[in-house]
Each structure stands twice: as C-alpha cells, then as structure tokens.
Motif scaffolding. Structure first.
Motif, PDB file in Angstrom:
ATOM      1  N   PHE A  30       0.855  -1.175   0.000  1.00  0.00           N
ATOM      2  CA  PHE A  30       0.000   0.000   0.000  1.00  0.00           C
ATOM      3  C   PHE A  30       0.899   1.235   0.000  1.00  0.00           C
ATOM      4  N   PRO A  31       0.419   2.334  -0.540  1.00  0.00           N
ATOM      5  CA  PRO A  31       1.264   3.524  -0.579  1.00  0.00           C
ATOM      6  C   PRO A  31       1.761   3.919   0.805  1.00  0.00           C
ATOM      7  N   VAL A  32       2.981   4.457   0.833  1.00  0.00           N
ATOM      8  CA  VAL A  32       3.470   5.093   2.050  1.00  0.00           C
ATOM      9  C   VAL A  32       2.684   6.389   2.154  1.00  0.00           C
ATOM     10  N   ALA A  33       1.608   6.339   2.923  1.00  0.00           N
ATOM     11  CA  ALA A  33       0.622   7.418   2.900  1.00  0.00           C
ATOM     12  C   ALA A  33       0.766   8.312   4.122  1.00  0.00           C
ATOM     13  N   ILE A  34       0.714   9.609   3.882  1.00  0.00           N
ATOM     14  CA  ILE A  34       0.772  10.600   4.958  1.00  0.00           C
ATOM     15  C   ILE A  34      -0.623  11.178   5.151  1.00  0.00           C
ATOM     16  N   LEU A  35      -1.005  11.302   6.386  1.00  0.00           N
ATOM     17  CA  LEU A  35      -2.356  11.724   6.737  1.00  0.00           C
ATOM     18  C   LEU A  35      -2.537  13.225   6.525  1.00  0.00           C
TER      19      LEU A  35
ATOM     20  N   PRO B 115      -9.011   8.827  20.861  1.00  0.00           N
ATOM     21  CA  PRO B 115      -8.540   9.589  19.708  1.00  0.00           C
ATOM     22  C   PRO B 115      -7.420  10.568  20.026  1.00  0.00           C
ATOM     23  N   ASP B 116      -7.223  10.925  21.296  1.00  0.00           N
ATOM     24  CA  ASP B 116      -6.151  11.858  21.612  1.00  0.00           C
ATOM     25  C   ASP B 116      -4.783  11.180  21.708  1.00  0.00           C
ATOM     26  N   ASP B 117      -4.740   9.886  21.437  1.00  0.00           N
ATOM     27  CA  ASP B 117      -3.478   9.142  21.404  1.00  0.00           C
ATOM     28  C   ASP B 117      -2.812   9.371  20.046  1.00  0.00           C
ATOM     29  N   ALA B 118      -1.757  10.164  20.018  1.00  0.00           N
ATOM     30  CA  ALA B 118      -1.116  10.530  18.751  1.00  0.00           C
ATOM     31  C   ALA B 118      -0.508   9.340  18.024  1.00  0.00           C
ATOM     32  N   THR B 119      -0.193   8.277  18.753  1.00  0.00           N
ATOM     33  CA  THR B 119       0.396   7.106  18.085  1.00  0.00           C
ATOM     34  C   THR B 119      -0.591   6.410  17.163  1.00  0.00           C
ATOM     35  N   LEU B 120      -1.891   6.734  17.294  1.00  0.00           N
ATOM     36  CA  LEU B 120      -2.896   6.147  16.410  1.00  0.00           C
ATOM     37  C   LEU B 120      -2.885   6.771  15.021  1.00  0.00           C
ATOM     38  N   LEU B 121      -2.352   7.984  14.899  1.00  0.00           N
ATOM     39  CA  LEU B 121      -2.454   8.724  13.634  1.00  0.00           C
ATOM     40  C   LEU B 121      -1.807   7.992  12.458  1.00  0.00           C
ATOM     41  N   PRO B 122      -0.559   7.506  12.577  1.00  0.00           N
ATOM     42  CA  PRO B 122       0.009   6.759  11.445  1.00  0.00           C
ATOM     43  C   PRO B 122      -0.715   5.448  11.171  1.00  0.00           C
ATOM     44  N   GLN B 123      -1.235   4.816  12.229  1.00  0.00           N
ATOM     45  CA  GLN B 123      -1.994   3.579  12.018  1.00  0.00           C
ATOM     46  C   GLN B 123      -3.289   3.866  11.254  1.00  0.00           C
ATOM     47  N   TYR B 124      -3.909   4.979  11.587  1.00  0.00           N
ATOM     48  CA  TYR B 124      -5.129   5.392  10.886  1.00  0.00           C
ATOM     49  C   TYR B 124      -4.828   5.652   9.420  1.00  0.00           C
ATOM     50  N   ALA B 125      -3.702   6.307   9.142  1.00  0.00           N
ATOM     51  CA  ALA B 125      -3.314   6.575   7.753  1.00  0.00           C
ATOM     52  C   ALA B 125      -3.116   5.272   6.981  1.00  0.00           C
TER      53      ALA B 125
END
Length: 339
Positions: free
Chosen positions: A220-225, A292-302
C-alpha cells in the motif's frame, strides 16, 4: 482476499457479497470496495451482476473519486458478454473526456486489444501517454502499464520503435526484454514440438508473470495523513492534546509536502496522501480500544485508510489539482519549486 486469487482457492460470489457488506459499513470506502466486488463477480462469470455494481456506482448520489475508471471497467465487462456497441460508446467517451488518471486509458486500450482492435488500442495507449507523460521527467509508476501496453500493441502491429517505446524499455526491469516478451512470434512457439523453443517460451512467461506479480504485490502507498482545514479545527478542538502534532493547518500542509519530498529523495517508492475525517478517526480509535487523543494512532489510521484504497498518488499527475484540496493545480500550489 485479492481478486487475482485462483478460483479454486476462493468462492468469488461469497467474496463479492462480503465486500458489498463491508461497503455498507464503510460508505466512504464504497467505491474501492465495490470495484473489488465487481472484479470477483467477473471472475465468477457473473458479468451481468458485475455490470449492476458498476451502474450502482455511476448512479450514486455521492461523487466518485474516479468515475472514468468505473466507466472503463464497465465497458470492458460489457464487451465480454456481448454488449459491444455500448462498450465502444463508453470507450469513445473516455477518450473524449481525456482523464488524468492512467488506469482508464489502460483498461480501455486493453479492452480494444483483447478484441483485436489493435490500431484503436495503439491510438488509445498513445493518446494517454501523450496527455500524461509529455514533458514529465520521470514517469510515475502508475503510468508504466500505459507505456508497456503501448509497446506490446505496437510490436503486434509491426511498428518501428519510437521514443515512447524506448522509454518503456528503460523502465522495464525484468531479465527478459520487452521486445522479447512482446514478440508476436511467441504464439507460434507455444505450438512447437521443439523442446528448446518450448523451454525458451516458458522462461519468457515466467519473466512476464514475475512482472505481473511484482505489480500486484506492491505495498500500500506510504501514505501521509492529511486533514482538511475544517476537519483539523474540529479534531484539535475535541482533542487539544493533538495541538502538539498540528500547531496550525498551514504548518500541517507544509509538513506533509516536505515529508513527501524527503521520502522521494531517499528513494522511497509508492508515495501518497490519505484524507482523514474526525468521525472516521474516532471510529478507528474505538475499534482499536483507544482514545482519539493518542497521537500514536495517527500513522496507524493513515495506513488503514490506504489499505481501504483511500490513498491518492503523490505527486499528482501533471495539471492535476493539488492534494491539499485547493482549487489550484499542484504545480501552482504545494508543487511549486520554491514551495
């Protein structure tokens, strides 16, 4: 389950039904999921059912991300079960519309090629290449099938190499050259009684299969949120701790572009962006049993959005709109040399 999985290893009808159910749960991903469902139905021989899915997408009240791709797939499917006139009309419409995505061009041209319309296939491949690759220093990976398909059809027509064919040769990385893979005489080798000729053809087919598998197995693309301005404002308002990640929308956009350029410079392939929404992110956090305030989730979400087919290729095709959602072309927005 990928649609290219052999039929003996998958129930394509069941897989299509599963994807339709998933699309109902994630309407924002319905386009990608229903296209995969239609592919399974085609492999199962249920072409009218696949056509129904394509029509369902095209008649949807929600805007499609790539309507020309859906139309191209519909045309290819229709032609396979006797609706030639309608398929031709759709392909003519795609060529007139001149989409900036290479996929509709490739599918339309390959459909013509599959039905021995070689001159029309060659001109379709060429129109797409001229539109998308003129003055482009490095053809994006997504355009490679356009050049390879054009090379193949021109070999079948016995046409001499031109600059686009030479470019296709340089992009091809398999041990067997494109000229050899696309040699029209190969078909005669398959009927030969000479073991040496058959062995040579098996080697060519293995190389061709290797290229096909390489394309299918790309990650999958190396995707940035990416957060649109209104979504980011809602996000940091609801979860102020994320202000450390996103001090401002302008800085957020600048960081995305600089990160993508840095990755490209380091040789990282298959880059893209995914656009987040607060409800979708909150649902993802809940599914992970986290806040949702856990910043470590952001790359996983992307990564999850990319896996659902939500990634948009970076950099955009020449003349296409900027990934940030502005009304300007990428080259006049974040793609400026001085950006």
């Amino acid at each position: 389950m990928r649609p290219d999985t052999p039929a003996e290893n998958v129930d394509h009808h069941a897989e299509a039904a599963r994807l339709e159910r998933t699309a109902a749960l994630y309407p924002e991903d319905a386009e990608a999921l229903l296209l995969r469902a239609a592919a399974h139905l085609e492999l199962a021989g249920a072409r009218p059912a696949a056509a129904t899915l394509y029509d369902r997408l095209l008649s949807s009240s929600d805007g499609l991300e790539n309507p020309q791709l859906v139309r191209a797939l519909k045309a290819s499917n229709l032609w396979e079960y006797g609706h030639e006139a309608e398929a031709r009309a759709i392909i003519d419409g795609i060529r007139t519309t001149a989409p900036r995505d290479p996929a509709p061009w490739v599918i339309a041209a390959e459909s013509l090629e599959a039905h021995d319309e070689l001159e029309a296939a060659e001109s379709t491949f060429t129109e797409g290449a001229v539109l998308l690759l003129t003055d482009v220093p490095e053809p994006p990976y997504s355009t490679h099938p356009l050049l390879f398909g054009r090379h193949r059809v021109r070999r079948m027509l016995g046409l001499p190499h031109d600059d686009w064919d030479t470019l296709a040769d340089t992009l091809h990385s398999m041990p067997v050259s494109l000229d050899e893979l696309h040699d029209p005489k190969r078909v005669w080798s398959l009927g030969s009684d000479n073991p040496a000729e058959l062995e040579a053809e098996i080697s060519r087919l293995r190389a061709e299969l290797g290229a096909y598998r390489e394309a299918l197995s790309r990650p999958f693309p190396v995707a940035i949120l990416h957060w649109p301005a209104d979504e980011l404002a809602e996000l940091v308002s609801a979860y102020p701790s994320l202000l450390t990640e996103y001090p401002s929308h302008e800085e957020h956009l600048a960081t995305i572009e600089s990160s993508l350029r840095e990755l490209a410079t380091s040789g990282t392939p298959n880059l893209g962006t995914v656009t987040g929404t607060v409800p979708s992110y909150e649902a993802f956090a809940a599914s992970e049993g986290s806040s949702p305030d856990d910043a470590t989730l952001l790359p996983q979400y992307a990564t999850t959005l990319a896996a659902r087919g939500r990634a948009v290729e970076w950099p955009p095709q020449r003349g296409a709109g900027c990934w940030c959602g502005s009304d300007r072309a990428y080259g006049d927005c974040h793609g400026r040399v001085d950006a």
